[in-house]
Design a protein around this motif. Structure first.
Motif: not given
Length: 456
Positions: A11-28, A180-188
């Motif tokens: 669903t829309r919320d799950k897709i948004a959470l998955l995108i957010g999770l991907l950005a957080l993982v890359v930010g780490a 670095g990119r990590g900070w910006g990706l974590t905020v996103t």
């Protein structure tokens, strides 16, 4: 049916959470802050604390995963909001509690502006291979990283709120130069994850957002007010030290200065604060030899006696090698000695290679004190060309390019000159195709990320 049920999960919320999770993982994974490695070693700076934000990104990634598995919980929204606030305070943490990092970032930012100004004013001369008629500009040291200085009562008016954001909370250009990119990706990632959490609500999404903000507002306001009041208190205490110094209460000034500098570390990088503390210690018969030598060096520097100033700054640095402000002054002193030698009016109108050769020696010594210093590297690159050292000039140009690989903002003026010097070196080595590719890089920034083989 099982396949349909599987697709219905997205669903829309799950897709948004998955995108957010991907950005957080890359930010780490990505660093949160960069600086040129050669400067880090000399200034004895460890970026471990600056990159500790990765732990926050990892923790928040686990929160999002936990939410996806067991369902949407109100506590998840609260944790993500707290995480977002903490991540947005990262610039404040760097500029307040990591003064040496702030000094380096601000120094590079100011150096970039001065070099760009020189290139723009002397473009026809620096663009030519024959550079005998170029005059170098005197450099200025960074005198303070204590930007949040309240000068008068106008600070409490509405237009001064910008100063709170830029100087108080650290959202200034010099900080973003090496973030670095990590900070910006974590905020996103946090922002998108919060959107997903609110999309998951079946009804009253706006009401839920308003209620959450209403509950968070007291804590956020208290935190912001605490930060602002602490900054105002630092200014009040700093002015109070001026009063005590004028009254001759030197022992109190010395003790209070040490306490205040430990409470608010940017004061360690403020010339006026250090000078007052050194003089107070001297008059109170509690001299700090490192600070005394620094103040003596300041007096000689202001009198334009760069040779004697260099001696005092070096003595101060030998006693306390971690004094980043002293190291900056020492590098600038050596640089200005080289510039004076290079711009000597008695030899400026004659093609005297010894003029450039002597300046080159001083510039090289200055780079040993402050590796990667953009002004020193730029002046050294020009002086080596004047001295006929095209290969060494190309080496310096490559070092400048390496510094900008860690930067979020590339100086078109300085990098253009660096690639131009590489082109002249290749041309003199009869590598015509490579020289043409390098020259194209000097005038077209879109080719900077391309290899020479790709351009040929």
């Amino acid at each position: 049916m099982s396949l349909l049920r599987y697709f219905n999960w997205f669903t829309r919320d799950k897709i948004a959470l998955l995108i957010g999770l991907l950005a957080l993982v890359v930010g780490a994974i990505y660093p949160w802050y960069y600086l040129p490695p050669q400067a880090l070693e000399v200034f004895r700076i460890n970026l471990f604390l600056a990159n500790l934000g990765k732990v926050i990104a990892i923790f928040l990634s686990l929160v999002v995963i936990f939410t996806l598995i067991i369902g949407i919980k109100r506590s998840s929204r609260f944790v993500c909001w707290c995480g977002l606030i903490a991540v947005l305070l990262f610039p404040y943490f760097i500029t307040t509690w990591q003064p040496s990092i702030t000094f380096l970032a601000t120094s590079y930012y100011e150096q970039d502006k001065r070099v760009t100004s020189h290139v723009e004013k002397n473009f026809s001369e620096v663009q030519a291979q024959w550079k005998q008629n170029i005059s170098l500009d005197k450099s200025r040291p960074l005198t303070s990283i204590f930007d949040f200085s309240i000068q008068d009562s106008r600070f409490f008016q509405m237009p001064s709120w910008e100063q709170i954001l830029l100087a108080g909370l650290g959202y200034k250009n010099s900080f973003f130069l090496f973030v670095g990119r990590g900070w910006g990706l974590t905020v996103t990632g946090l922002t998108i994850s919060l959107m997903g959490l609110y999309l998951a609500l079946t009804e009253n999404k706006i009401d839920a957002l308003v209620n959450d903000l209403r509950q968070l507002l007291p804590g956020m306001s208290s935190l912001l007010v605490t930060i602002i009041l602490s900054l105002i208190c630092v200014n009040i205490l700093n002015y109070h030290l001026d009063t005590l110094f004028a009254k001759g209460e030197y022992r109190q000034v010395t003790a209070a200065s040490q306490t205040l500098a430990s409470w608010y570390p940017p004061l360690r990088g403020d010339e006026e604060f250090i000078e007052r503390m050194a003089k107070a210690g001297f008059y109170a018969n509690q001299p700090d030899l490192a600070l005394i030598n620094f103040v003596k060096g300041l007096e000689r520097y202001r009198a334009r006696d760069f040779v004697q100033a260099e001696d005092y700054f070096q003595k101060s640095l030998d006693i306390q090698p971690n004094q980043f402000l002293v190291r900056g002054y020492l590098a600038t002193t050596l640089l200005n000695q080289g510039i004076e030698y290079y711009n000597n009016p008695n030899t400026f109108n004659t093609l005297n290679s010894r003029r450039a050769g002597g300046a080159t020696d001083l510039f090289t010594r200055a780079l040993q004190v402050f590796p990667g210093h953009l002004e020193i590297s730029y002046d050294l690159m020009l002086a080596r060309v004047v001295n006929g050292q095209f290969e060494k000039s190309a080496q310096t140009a490559q070092e400048i390019i390496e510094v900008y690989k860690n930067s979020n903002s590339s100086s078109v003026a300085l990098l253009g000159q660096a690639y131009l010097h590489l082109a002249w070196a290749d041309y003199r080595n009869d590598e015509i195709k490579t020289a043409w590719a390098r020259y194209r890089q000097s005038i077209d920034s879109s080719t900077w990320k391309e290899s020479i083989e790709e351009q040929e």
